[in-house]
Design a protein around this motif. Structure first.
Motif, PDB file in Angstrom:
ATOM      1  N   GLY A 117       0.843  -1.179   0.000  1.00  0.00           N
ATOM      2  CA  GLY A 117       0.000   0.000   0.000  1.00  0.00           C
ATOM      3  C   GLY A 117       0.876   1.226   0.000  1.00  0.00           C
ATOM      4  N   GLY A 118       0.623   2.152  -0.901  1.00  0.00           N
ATOM      5  CA  GLY A 118       1.490   3.314  -1.045  1.00  0.00           C
ATOM      6  C   GLY A 118       1.302   4.317   0.062  1.00  0.00           C
ATOM      7  N   ILE A 119       1.547   3.867   1.307  1.00  0.00           N
ATOM      8  CA  ILE A 119       1.344   4.719   2.475  1.00  0.00           C
ATOM      9  C   ILE A 119       2.534   5.640   2.690  1.00  0.00           C
ATOM     10  N   LEU A 120       3.695   5.257   2.162  1.00  0.00           N
ATOM     11  CA  LEU A 120       4.879   6.110   2.181  1.00  0.00           C
ATOM     12  C   LEU A 120       5.194   6.677   3.554  1.00  0.00           C
ATOM     13  N   GLY A 121       5.106   5.835   4.557  1.00  0.00           N
ATOM     14  CA  GLY A 121       5.594   6.233   5.858  1.00  0.00           C
ATOM     15  C   GLY A 121       4.725   7.203   6.621  1.00  0.00           C
ATOM     16  N   ASP A 122       3.473   6.864   6.839  1.00  0.00           N
ATOM     17  CA  ASP A 122       2.633   7.698   7.698  1.00  0.00           C
ATOM     18  C   ASP A 122       3.198   7.712   9.116  1.00  0.00           C
ATOM     19  N   ASP A 123       3.149   8.843   9.760  1.00  0.00           N
ATOM     20  CA  ASP A 123       3.564   8.948  11.145  1.00  0.00           C
ATOM     21  C   ASP A 123       2.567   9.825  11.890  1.00  0.00           C
ATOM     22  N   PRO A 124       1.731   9.244  12.770  1.00  0.00           N
ATOM     23  CA  PRO A 124       1.690   7.820  13.087  1.00  0.00           C
ATOM     24  C   PRO A 124       1.004   7.010  11.990  1.00  0.00           C
ATOM     25  N   PRO A 125       1.255   5.683  11.938  1.00  0.00           N
ATOM     26  CA  PRO A 125       0.635   4.858  10.901  1.00  0.00           C
ATOM     27  C   PRO A 125      -0.888   4.929  10.956  1.00  0.00           C
ATOM     28  N   ARG A 126      -1.505   5.025   9.778  1.00  0.00           N
ATOM     29  CA  ARG A 126      -2.967   5.099   9.708  1.00  0.00           C
ATOM     30  C   ARG A 126      -3.602   3.790   9.243  1.00  0.00           C
ATOM     31  N   ASP A 127      -2.774   2.757   9.055  1.00  0.00           N
ATOM     32  CA  ASP A 127      -3.260   1.437   8.638  1.00  0.00           C
ATOM     33  C   ASP A 127      -4.077   1.505   7.363  1.00  0.00           C
ATOM     34  N   ARG A 128      -3.564   2.233   6.372  1.00  0.00           N
ATOM     35  CA  ARG A 128      -4.267   2.242   5.096  1.00  0.00           C
ATOM     36  C   ARG A 128      -4.105   0.920   4.350  1.00  0.00           C
ATOM     37  N   THR A 129      -3.181   0.061   4.828  1.00  0.00           N
ATOM     38  CA  THR A 129      -3.096  -1.284   4.261  1.00  0.00           C
ATOM     39  C   THR A 129      -4.394  -2.044   4.475  1.00  0.00           C
ATOM     40  N   ALA A 130      -5.217  -1.611   5.421  1.00  0.00           N
ATOM     41  CA  ALA A 130      -6.504  -2.269   5.674  1.00  0.00           C
ATOM     42  C   ALA A 130      -7.357  -2.306   4.422  1.00  0.00           C
ATOM     43  N   GLU A 131      -7.226  -1.295   3.565  1.00  0.00           N
ATOM     44  CA  GLU A 131      -8.010  -1.259   2.334  1.00  0.00           C
ATOM     45  C   GLU A 131      -7.641  -2.413   1.406  1.00  0.00           C
TER      46      GLU A 131
END
Length: 218
Positions: A117-131
């Motif tokens: 998932g192209g989250i590119l290092g959220d800080d803090p992580p938002r768990d967009r991999t959930a999608e």
């Protein structure tokens, strides 16, 4: 033979340029280097403007040792249907919440594609991999510490292609990038270590320094 690494793009386009922000461009270009010449990197779910812009940039940056890169407006499921006949079992999702750790054996034929998932290092992580998690892919994790997406791709390549166990890769957690005697910034992520330094995308240090006083947000 290399693998295919696919990034489901989840970032918004820059409000002014209407394409991906400069730091995203640097990380995506870095993925080509980390994946290596035998591999392919697909960027999915991009806007039309971003897809055209990145394809043009990648065409300018052709060099030996880089993976082939292709930008797509369609999403990952459409690409899997088109190129893998719709088989999710050949695609490994890199998911921080997966039960199993990625291992060299995962590169022995079970998987052909590795999905990020192209989250590119959220800080803090938002768990967009959930999608992506809800789509039913088999999944593996890379450990508990948040990585940038280019780092995650580089680690995955070293494990499944180079056959280096996850814990044998040198890392630096939360490094401080020093620009001069006064200026520095702490990066809230885990990086591959190279010669004692975090392996950053070419041009990232300069961009960080340029934007340090502008409230630069990853």
């Amino acid at each position: 033979m290399g693998f295919t690494y696919i990034i489901e793009h989840m970032e918004e386009d820059d409000e002014n340029s209407k394409v991906v922000p400069p730091w995203v461009e640097l990380e995506y270009a870095h993925m080509r280097q980390l994946a290596g010449a035998e591999s392919q990197v697909y960027f999915a779910h991009l806007s039309k403007n971003s897809s055209r812009s990145l394809n043009a940039k990648f065409a300018e940056l052709v060099s030996d040792g880089q993976a082939e890169a292709v930008c797509h407006e369609s999403g990952v499921l459409d690409l899997i249907k088109e190129r893998l006949g719709g088989s999710l079992e050949k695609v490994c999702l890199l998911d921080p919440k997966a039960e199993k750790e990625l291992s060299p054996e995962d590169g022995d034929g079970r998987f052909e594609w590795f999905l990020f998932g192209g989250i590119l290092g959220d800080d803090p992580p938002r768990d967009r991999t959930a999608e992506l998690r809800v789509m039913g892919f088999p999944a593996r994790h890379l450990g508990p510490t948040q990585m940038t997406t280019d780092t995650a791709l580089g680690v995955t390549k070293r494990v499944v292609h180079d056959k280096v166990p996850l814990n044998n890769i040198p890392y630096i957690d939360h490094p401080t990038i020093k620009f001069n005697a006064k200026d520095s910034v702490e990066m809230p992520f885990k990086y591959i270590a190279e010669n004692g330094q975090p392996l950053l995308p070419p041009g990232m240090r300069e961009l960080l320094f340029e934007d340090m006083n502008k409230g630069f947000e990853f």
